[in-house]
Write a protein that holds these residues in place. Structure first.
Motif, short mmCIF file in Angstrom:
data_model
loop_
_atom_site.label_atom_id
_atom_site.label_comp_id
_atom_site.label_asym_id
_atom_site.label_seq_id
_atom_site.Cartn_x
_atom_site.Cartn_y
_atom_site.Cartn_z
N GLY A 545 46.57 65.89 38.97
CA GLY A 545 46.66 65.58 40.39
C GLY A 545 45.29 65.40 41.01
O GLY A 545 44.27 65.28 40.33
N ALA A 546 45.26 65.38 42.33
CA ALA A 546 44.01 65.18 43.06
C ALA A 546 43.04 66.32 42.77
O ALA A 546 43.42 67.47 42.63
N GLY A 547 41.75 65.97 42.66
CA GLY A 547 40.71 66.96 42.39
C GLY A 547 39.67 66.42 41.44
O GLY A 547 39.67 65.22 41.10
N LYS A 548 38.77 67.28 41.01
CA LYS A 548 37.71 66.87 40.09
C LYS A 548 38.25 66.81 38.67
O LYS A 548 38.93 67.73 38.21
N VAL A 549 37.93 65.71 37.98
CA VAL A 549 38.34 65.56 36.58
C VAL A 549 37.15 65.09 35.78
O VAL A 549 36.20 64.51 36.30
N LYS A 550 37.18 65.34 34.50
CA LYS A 550 36.09 64.97 33.62
C LYS A 550 36.06 63.46 33.40
O LYS A 550 37.11 62.80 33.33
N GLN A 551 34.84 62.91 33.31
CA GLN A 551 34.70 61.48 33.06
C GLN A 551 35.42 61.10 31.76
O GLN A 551 35.40 61.84 30.77
N GLY A 552 36.07 59.92 31.77
CA GLY A 552 36.74 59.41 30.58
C GLY A 552 38.15 59.94 30.37
O GLY A 552 38.83 59.51 29.43
N ARG A 553 38.61 60.85 31.21
CA ARG A 553 39.94 61.42 31.02
C ARG A 553 41.02 60.40 31.32
O ARG A 553 40.82 59.47 32.10
N THR A 554 42.20 60.60 30.70
CA THR A 554 43.34 59.70 30.92
C THR A 554 44.21 60.23 32.05
O THR A 554 44.56 61.42 32.07
N VAL A 555 44.55 59.36 32.98
CA VAL A 555 45.45 59.71 34.09
C VAL A 555 46.83 59.17 33.75
O VAL A 555 47.02 57.96 33.54
N ASN A 556 47.81 60.07 33.63
CA ASN A 556 49.18 59.69 33.32
C ASN A 556 49.94 59.40 34.62
O ASN A 556 50.00 60.25 35.52
N LEU A 557 50.53 58.21 34.69
CA LEU A 557 51.26 57.79 35.87
C LEU A 557 52.70 57.48 35.49
O LEU A 557 52.96 56.75 34.52
N VAL A 558 53.64 58.06 36.23
CA VAL A 558 55.06 57.71 36.09
C VAL A 558 55.38 56.71 37.18
O VAL A 558 55.23 57.00 38.37
N VAL A 559 55.82 55.50 36.76
CA VAL A 559 55.98 54.38 37.68
C VAL A 559 57.46 53.99 37.77
O VAL A 559 58.17 53.95 36.75
N ALA A 560 57.93 53.70 38.97
CA ALA A 560 59.34 53.37 39.21
C ALA A 560 59.67 51.98 38.66
O ALA A 560 58.85 51.06 38.75
N LYS A 561 60.91 51.91 38.07
CA LYS A 561 61.46 50.60 37.73
C LYS A 561 62.90 50.54 38.22
O LYS A 561 63.57 51.56 38.39
N ALA A 562 63.39 49.32 38.46
CA ALA A 562 64.73 49.16 39.02
C ALA A 562 65.78 49.54 37.97
O ALA A 562 65.64 49.19 36.79
N PRO A 563 66.89 50.24 38.38
CA PRO A 563 67.95 50.60 37.42
C PRO A 563 68.75 49.35 37.04
O PRO A 563 68.86 48.41 37.83
N PRO A 564 69.34 49.30 35.83
CA PRO A 564 70.15 48.12 35.44
C PRO A 564 71.49 48.10 36.17
O PRO A 564 71.98 49.13 36.65
N GLU A 565 72.16 46.91 36.26
CA GLU A 565 73.47 46.79 36.89
C GLU A 565 74.53 47.39 35.97
O GLU A 565 74.47 47.22 34.75
#
Length: 630
Positions: A545-565
C-alpha cells in the motif's frame, strides 16, 4: 506533520534550493508566484549587508543593472531587500536581486568537464565575441563589469552565451581602497587588469583585458599568469605577455595577435573598446583579415632584442606562431634581470658587514621605539607605518579569507618596546586558497568521499532523501555544487539516495493512468484481473500500500474486468408497433378445429407451434411486426 511555508521575498518570490554559492552571495532557485516562472535569486551574505556605504551603492547599482536588456546578458527582473532580525533584536536589511534562470552550464564547468580543459579555437572565438558584444552594450549604458571570468559566463542549452553578475562587482569595488583588496571579495586575481592590480580607476578597457585572459584560458586550459594572488598582481603589471601558441601550438596566429593586443599593459595601447576586439574575433571566424594594428604590434613585440651589452641579434618579424623565438627572447631578458639581481644579492652581505662595523665603532646608545598597530592595514600602508618609527617588516603571505594584501597578524604586537631597526613579522592575507568542488553526483558515498579528499575537501553534513533517479547510498546533489570555488579544507554537504521511494495509494484509479507514474519511481508492476462491477481497468487492490518502498520492488495490482454474460440469454427486440396487432379474422363456426396445443420451448429457447395447427387459427406466440407490415 505540517510542512513549513516557503520563504517569500517581496510577497512574490519563493526561495527554493541553493544552486550556487560565492564569496559574497548565495544564489537560490526561485519561483515567481505572480508570473508562474522560475527565477534565480541572488541574496547578499549578511556580513556584507552590515556596511551602510555598501548598501547605498548596491541599491543604486541594482537599479541601473535592471535596465540592461541584451540577448547575451542574464536579465535582471527585480531587486529588493529583506528585513531580518539578528540575535540581539537589531533589524538588518538584506539586498537581493531576482534574475533570469538559465538552463545550462558555466564556462568553468565546461572547462572542468572537457578532456583537454580547452575549447576549440573557432568556438572559443564565438563565445568571447558574444561576451564582448554584451560588454559593449553595458559600456554604452555606463556599467563596467570588472569581473569577467569563466564562472560568470553561462552557456545555455541552445549554445547561446549569457554574461552574469553585472554591476555587483562595481558596487563592491566602490567600497574598497584598492582593487587588490577587492579581489579577495571577487576572487579573480587571475583576470584583473594591470590598472586594477595597481589600484587605479578602471574603465571599459579593463573588461577588454579580462576578456583577453578569458580567451587565453579557453584556448590553452590555463590563465596567462599563475601563482599566488600577490604574485599574480605583480605579473599582470610587469611580466611579459604570453602567447596562447606558446602553451598550445595549434592556436592560430590571428588569435595570438588578438590575445596579445587585449593583454597590452598600457591601456592606451590596448583595444580601445569591447566592440573593436569583438570585430576582430568575428573577422577571424569569417576567414577575414583582423585589424592591422593587432598584427603589427604582435610582430613588433616578437622582434629579437639585445642579449647583452655590445651584442644585438639580427631583428626580424616572427612569422611562425609555433617557433620558439618568443620564449627564448623572454628567457634572455629574464636571464639578464636575474644576473643583476644575483649581483645585488652578493653585494648586500658586504654592505651589511660594513654598516655593522661602522655602527659598532660609534658606540651610540640604542634607541627604543614602540611598535604601532598595523593589523587590518594594507601591506604597503603597514610597511610605511613601521618605517616611520624606524622599524623594518618581514612579510609572510598566507591563505586567508581576509582581503588580499591585508595584514592579519603582527609580531611583536602593538605597544611593544623594541630597539630601533628591529624587524616586525607581518602575516598578510593572500586570499583564500580555492579549489573547485568535484562533480560527485551519481557516485557512491565512498567514491564521493575519496573524490572530495583528493581535492583537499571534506565531507560535511550527509542527509538522505528518497529518489527514483539514484541507487541507494549514491549521491543526489552536493552543496556547494560542482565546479564552485571554495577554500581548501572546506566541507561539502551531500544528499544521498535512501534507496526508497514514496508510493501512493492508487486504488480506485484507472491502471492506464498510473502505470507511467509507478514506472517513473523505478518500480515494477504485476497486474491480476478480477471480475467486478467496477469499470473495467479500475484498480481494486494494491500491494504494497501507500508508503515508502524499496527501489525496484514489484507493485501487485488487482484490476477490474467485466463479468461474462450468463448462458442462454436471449435478447428480444420489440419494434415500436409490436403492440398493435391485426384484427382477428372471423372464425367459421361450422368448421371443426382441434384444440391448440400448448407451446413448448425448443432447445434453442424459441417458442414453436404444433404442426397440426389450423391455418385459420392465429398463433398465440409473441411476434415482431415491422413498421412496414401490411
Amino acid at each position: 506533520m505540517s510542512t513549513a511555508a516557503p520563504r517569500l521575498l517581496g510577497g512574490r518570490y519563493e526561495v527554493g534550493e541553493l544552486i550556487g554559492r560565492g564569496g559574497m552571495a548565495e544564489v537560490h532557485l526561485g519561483h515567481d508566484t505572480r508570473l508562474g516562472r522560475p527565477v534565480a535569486i541572488k541574496i547578499l551574505r549578511t556580513d556584507h549587508a552590515r556596511d551602510a556605504a555598501f548598501l547605498g551603492r548596491f541599491r543604486r547599482e541594482a537599479q541601473s543593472v535592471a535596465g540592461l536588456n541584451h540577448r547575451s546578458i542574464v536579465a535582471v527582473y527585480d531587486s529588493g531587500e529583506e528585513r531580518i532580525l539578528e540575535a540581539g533584536g537589531a533589524a538588518l536589511e538584506i539586498p537581493y536581486i531576482v534574475m533570469e534562470y538559465v538552463e545550462g552550464h558555466t564556462l568553468r564547468e565546461l572547462l572542468n568537464d572537457s578532456e583537454t580543459g580547452t575549447i576549440e579555437p573557432v568556438e572559443a572565438a564565438r563565445i568571447v565575441q558574444q561576451v564582448l558584444e554584451a560588454l559593449d552594450y553595458s559600456h554604452d549604458m555606463g556599467i563596467v563589469h570588472r569581473d569577467i571570468k569563466p564562472g560568470n559566463v553561462m552557456i545555455a542549452e541552445d549554445g547561446s552565451v549569457k554574461v552574469m553578475d553585472f554591476g555587483i562587482a562595481r558596487a563592491i569595488a566602490d567600497t574598497q581602497a584598492t582593487m587588490t583588496q577587492t579581489q579577495a571579495v571577487i576572487g579573480t586575481a587571475q583576470y584583473i587588469s594591470p590598472e586594477q592590480a595597481r589600484g587605479e580607476t578602471v574603465d571599459e578597457r579593463s573588461d577588454v583585458y579580462s576578456s583577453g585572459c578569458l580567451l587565453f584560458e579557453l584556448l590553452t586550459g590555463r590563465t596567462p599568469y599563475t601563482g599566488e594572488p600577490i604574485s599574480l598582481t605583480y605579473q599582470h603589471v610587469n611580466a611579459d605577455i604570453p602567447l596562447p601558441s606558446s602553451v598550445e601550438p595549434t592556436v592560430p596566429p590571428e588569435l595570438d595577435a588578438i590575445v596579445h593586443h587585449a593583454l597590452t599593459k598600457d591601456r592606451d595601447e590596448r583595444y580601445p573598446d569591447a566592440r573593436s576586439m569583438a570585430e576582430d574575433l568575428g573577422a577571424f571566424r569569417g576567414g577575414m583579415p583582423i585589424s592591422p594594428v593587432a598584427t603589427e604590434r604582435l610582430d613588433a613585440a616578437t622582434q629579437t632584442i639585445p642579449v647583452a651589452a655590445g651584442h644585438i641579434d639580427e631583428p626580424g618579424p616572427r612569422t611562425d606562431p609555433d617557433t620558439a623565438s618568443m620564449p627564448l627572447t623572454q628567457q634572455r631578458r629574464r636571464s639578464g634581470g636575474l644576473g643583476w639581481l644575483m649581483a645585488a644579492l652578493l653585494l648586500i652581505p658586504i654592505a651589511l658587514l660594513g654598516w655593522f662595523a661602522w655602527d659598532a665603532s660609534q658606540g651610540e646608545e640604542i634607541v627604543q621605539v614602540t611598535v604601532p598597530r598595523v593589523v587590518g592595514s594594507d601591506e604597503d600602508a603597514a610597511i610605511a607605518k613601521l618605517q616611520e618609527v624606524g622599524l623594518d617588516a618581514d612579510v609572510d603571505t598566507v591563505a586567508d579569507d581576509a582581503p588580499v594584501g591585508q595584514v592579519i597578524s603582527q609580531d611583536p604586537t602593538e605597544g611593544t618596546s623594541v630597539p630601533e631597526g628591529e624587524t616586525v613579522g607581518l602575516r598578510v592575507s593572500g586570499g583564500p586558497d580555492e579549489v573547485g568542488v568535484p562533480s560527485v553526483v551519481g557516485m557512491s558515498r565512498g567514491e564521493a568521499t575519496r573524490a572530495l579528499e583528493e581535492a583537499d575537501l571534506e565531507v560535511g553534513t550527509v542527509t538522505k532523501e528518497d529518489s527514483p533517479d539514484q541507487e541507494g547510498n549514491h549521491v543526489i546533489s552536493s552543496s556547494p555544487g560542482p565546479a564552485e570555488p571554495v577554500a581548501k579544507g572546506s566541507k561539502v554537504d551531500l544528499v544521498i539516495a535512501s534507496g526508497q521511494v514514496q508510493l501512493k495509494d492508487y486504488t480506485g484509479q484507472s491502471v492506464d493512468e498510473v502505470r507511467s507514474e509507478i514506472y517513473g519511481l523505478g518500480l515494477q508492476i504485476k497486474e491480476t484481473r478480477r471480475e467486478s462491477s467496477e469499470e473495467e481497468g479500475t484498480i481494486l487492490e494494491q500491494t504494497p500500500g501507500a508508503g515508502k518502498v524499496k527501489q525496484g520492488r514489484t507493485v501487485n495490482l488487482v484490476v477490474a474486468k467485466a463479468p461474462p454474460e450468463p448462458p442462454g440469454t436471449v435478447t428480444t427486440t420489440v419494434s415500436p408497433t409490436s403492440e398493435t396487432t391485426e384484427p382477428t379474422e372471423p372464425t367459421d363456426t361450422t368448421s371443426t378445429t382441434e384444440p391448440e396445443p400448448t407451446s413448448t420451448g425448443s432447445p434453442s429457447g424459441s417458442p414453436t407451434s404444433s404442426p397440426t395447427e389450423p391455418r385459420s387459427t392465429r398463433s398465440t406466440q409473441s411476434t415482431t411486426q415491422s413498421p412496414a407490415s401490411p
